[in-house]
Motif scaffolding. Structure first.
Motif: not given
Length: 357
Positions: A218, A339, A343
């Protein structure tokens, strides 16, 4: 000859004598370590008492050590000096999503001064540790404004949380560093006579690896390049950037675009003594909230700069940036933001600021 006589008198074999000597040496080594640790604790307590007598006049500070000290400007806790409270210019809270959290529970409330007196004996931890660590206390006062808070010597606490960050841009925490921290927490619990709730080192190491993988996937930096047809004199370029709302950074080589005191994106380093042939705008995706629409604003500013200074938007290969490329970037950004949210580390959050430091 004398040693053989002793062995005969005691009925010891060579092996038994050797084991006895090794055991004696181990006992001596343990005694020396205990003496050194006792001296460190005694010295810390003496300094702590001096600070109490001075009515906690000195303001505590966090020293740099964990994040990149030259670039990030983030602050780290240091117990090299006696602290009266634990505070930081930029406050962070313990977060189990990125921290190994150890909880100490007391049968009776304990003062912050007593806890700090013990923690101050950890004078070598800040120098040895590459990971951010912190502690918070659960205020025993039911009327307190907050439950968990930074330790204050005048406060009273029923529980204590110790935490160390599991990963950062430097990678996951190492087994020796994590084991050392857990050992210190265990020793503190024994000293304070508290119950302890501590996860296993192996479990936390696995969590650290998973967190590091997620962060690596990321940790994206987007760039937009504006290539000028003719070199732009620095004075003209500086005036244009300021007109567009950019602010020259302290080092005098970068321009920053801010929103509500938050840097959304910035330029790569430039030489103020030379004309500008290209400016690159940079955006660190995890550090800026999605609602700021940072990429769209950076793209818009790139277009405006290109039009004003007779330039064009290009990719890293100096090929004109196409609409198809922009659409592809937007689609990837949507996935990336999703994402991060999934998370538990939303872009621009304090948790993301710690993880991507």
């Amino acid at each position: 000859m004398y040693v053989e006589q002793i062995m005969t008198m005691l009925g010891l074999s060579d092996l038994q004598l050797a084991l006895a000597v090794i055991g004696l040496l181990i006992l001596i080594a343990v005694a020396v370590l205990n003496i050194k640790y006792a001296r460190a604790r005694r010295k810390a307590k003496e300094q702590s008492e001096y600070a109490v007598d001075d009515r906690f006049a000195r303001e505590p500070s966090f020293t740099q050590g964990f994040a990149d000290a030259d670039a990030s400007g983030r602050a780290e806790p240091s117990f090299g000096e006696i602290l009266t409270t634990i505070s930081a210019p930029e406050k962070f809270a313990i977060d189990p999503r990125i921290d190994c959290v150890i909880t100490l529970r007391f049968d009776d409330a304990i003062s912050g001064a007593e806890i700090l007196a013990e923690i101050n004996a950890w004078t070598d931890l800040e120098a040895q540790s590459t990971a951010r660590w912190m502690c918070e206390g659960l205020n025993a006062d039911v009327d307190a404004a907050e439950d968990w808070e930074e330790l204050n010597p005048e406060g009273s606490y029923s529980e204590l949380q110790l935490a160390i960050q599991l990963a950062s841009r430097k990678g996951p925490i190492g087994v020796l560093e994590l084991s050392d921290f857990c050992s210190r927490a265990q020793a503190l619990a024994e000293t304070l006579g508290s119950q302890i709730d501590m996860p296993s080192v192996s479990t936390m190491l696995e969590s650290a690896k998973e967190l590091d993988v997620m962060a690596a996937e990321s940790d994206i930096q987007l760039s937009i390049n504006v290539l000028f047809d003719e070199p732009c004199p620095w004075g003209n370029f500086d005036a244009l950037m300021r007109q567009r709302g950019f602010k020259l950074s302290r080092n005098g080589r970068q321009y920053e675009y801010l929103s509500k005191a938050l840097v959304l994106f910035n330029s790569a380093d430039l030489d103020p003594n030379r004309s500008v042939t290209q400016v690159t705008l940079l955006l660190e995706i995890p550090l800026v909230p999605q609602e700021e629409r940072a990429f769209e604003r950076m793209l818009s500013e790139g277009v405006e700069i290109a039009q004003a200074a007779h330039g064009r938007l290009v990719d890293d290969n100096s090929i004109n940036l196409s609409e198809a490329a922009v659409i592809s970037i937007r689609q990837h950004l949507d996935v990336l933001y999703a994402n991060l949210e999934k998370s538990g580390v939303p872009a621009g959050s304090s948790t993301a600021s710690r993880l991507f430091s």
